[in-house]
Design a protein around this motif. Sequence first.
Motif, PDB file in Angstrom:
ATOM      1  N   GLY A   1       0.934  -1.205  -0.015  1.00 36.57           N
ATOM      2  CA  GLY A   1      -0.010   0.018  -0.216  1.00 36.57           C
ATOM      3  C   GLY A   1       0.858   1.380  -0.075  1.00 36.57           C
ATOM      4  O   GLY A   1       0.391   2.388   0.513  1.00 36.57           O
ATOM      5  N   ALA A   2       2.140   1.336  -0.488  1.00 32.28           N
ATOM      6  CA  ALA A   2       3.091   2.185  -0.592  1.00 32.28           C
ATOM      7  C   ALA A   2       3.138   2.760  -1.861  1.00 32.28           C
ATOM      8  O   ALA A   2       2.551   2.163  -3.007  1.00 32.28           O
ATOM      9  CB  ALA A   2       4.456   1.720  -0.082  1.00 32.28           C
ATOM     10  N   GLN A   3       3.871   3.792  -2.298  1.00 34.34           N
ATOM     11  CA  GLN A   3       4.086   4.351  -3.469  1.00 34.34           C
ATOM     12  C   GLN A   3       5.635   4.641  -3.912  1.00 34.34           C
ATOM     13  O   GLN A   3       6.327   4.704  -3.036  1.00 34.34           O
ATOM     14  CB  GLN A   3       3.341   6.079  -3.539  1.00 34.34           C
ATOM     15  N   SER A   4       5.715   4.308  -4.953  1.00 32.05           N
ATOM     16  CA  SER A   4       7.276   4.360  -5.794  1.00 32.05           C
ATOM     17  C   SER A   4       7.544   6.020  -5.732  1.00 32.05           C
ATOM     18  O   SER A   4       6.814   6.768  -6.087  1.00 32.05           O
ATOM     19  CB  SER A   4       7.293   4.122  -7.051  1.00 32.05           C
ATOM     20  N   CYS A   5       8.525   6.300  -5.360  1.00 33.93           N
ATOM     21  CA  CYS A   5       9.196   7.711  -5.594  1.00 33.93           C
ATOM     22  C   CYS A   5       9.811   8.123  -6.613  1.00 33.93           C
ATOM     23  O   CYS A   5      10.398   9.083  -7.285  1.00 33.93           O
ATOM     24  CB  CYS A   5      10.283   8.104  -4.525  1.00 33.93           C
ATOM     25  N   TYR A   6       9.951   6.886  -7.616  1.00 32.72           N
ATOM     26  CA  TYR A   6      10.773   6.959  -8.926  1.00 32.72           C
ATOM     27  C   TYR A   6       9.820   7.061 -10.162  1.00 32.72           C
ATOM     28  O   TYR A   6      10.274   7.382 -11.167  1.00 32.72           O
ATOM     29  CB  TYR A   6      11.612   5.614  -9.192  1.00 32.72           C
ATOM     30  N   VAL A   7       8.615   6.278 -10.050  1.00 35.85           N
ATOM     31  CA  VAL A   7       7.914   6.114 -11.462  1.00 35.85           C
ATOM     32  C   VAL A   7       7.790   7.476 -12.146  1.00 35.85           C
ATOM     33  O   VAL A   7       7.891   7.605 -13.358  1.00 35.85           O
ATOM     34  CB  VAL A   7       6.740   5.219 -11.212  1.00 35.85           C
TER      35      VAL A   7
END
Length: 260
Positions: free
Chosen positions: A52-58
């Motif tokens: 349930g997290a988010q990528s900082c890179y996409v």
Amino acid sequence: MIEILSPTELARARVTGALVADILQTLRSRTAVGTNLLDIDRWTQAMITEAGAQSCYVDYAPSFGRGPFGHYVCTSVNDAVLHGLPHDYTLADGDLVSLDLAVSKDGVVADSALSFVVGATQRPEDLAMIDATERALEAGIAAARPGARVGDLSHAIGTVLAAAGYPVNTEFGGHGVGSTMHQDPHVANAGRPGRGYPLRPGLLLALEPWVMADTDELVTDADGWTLRSATGCRTAHREHTIAITDDGAEILTLPSDAHR
């Protein structure tokens, strides 16, 4: 921007930090001779999504890159050291791999990186370079406490790297983190003690010693992202996110089983 986290935010940062560390630990255990870099990226995406997290890179698109990064983890191999864009490459025996991962969960970011060699061919010079980045990171963390200055951390890191015989590039280095991945202050991998921003409890820093075996000069791949050594020499990279506490520093990017 420099953020100072509240105790509530720091508690969330610990959760994010353990998640980043757990993902990296899993990636390292699954990465072997024959692994494709795109598989590593897919594994990372699945673990981030499941948490349930988010990528900082996409969607990351800084001035030095070429458009959004578009992937979930940085995969740098051999002479690549930073911002390695995952691509269709199958790892071979003796490849030196650096994985760099930043994730946001519940509004707080953590960032970590590690280097390791795949397969049976473990060159002593590769292991020595990885060890130097580990020791430099430990020195930087040991220097981190309230009232210390950023230059104290940079000096501690740079002293270890220089003593090990590696040239040090100061263009890219550590940085503040918080609600976003890259914040002030910049923490160079070499510097003068007693200079720079004074550290305060609640400040999060990502410290990241990285070196190239025989140069401090970088070149950029045609992909617009991957940074390599200008001479083609091997490289290594290590990173932890730490929180400045009342009496020192707490490493946030340790695996969850390390807290049991």
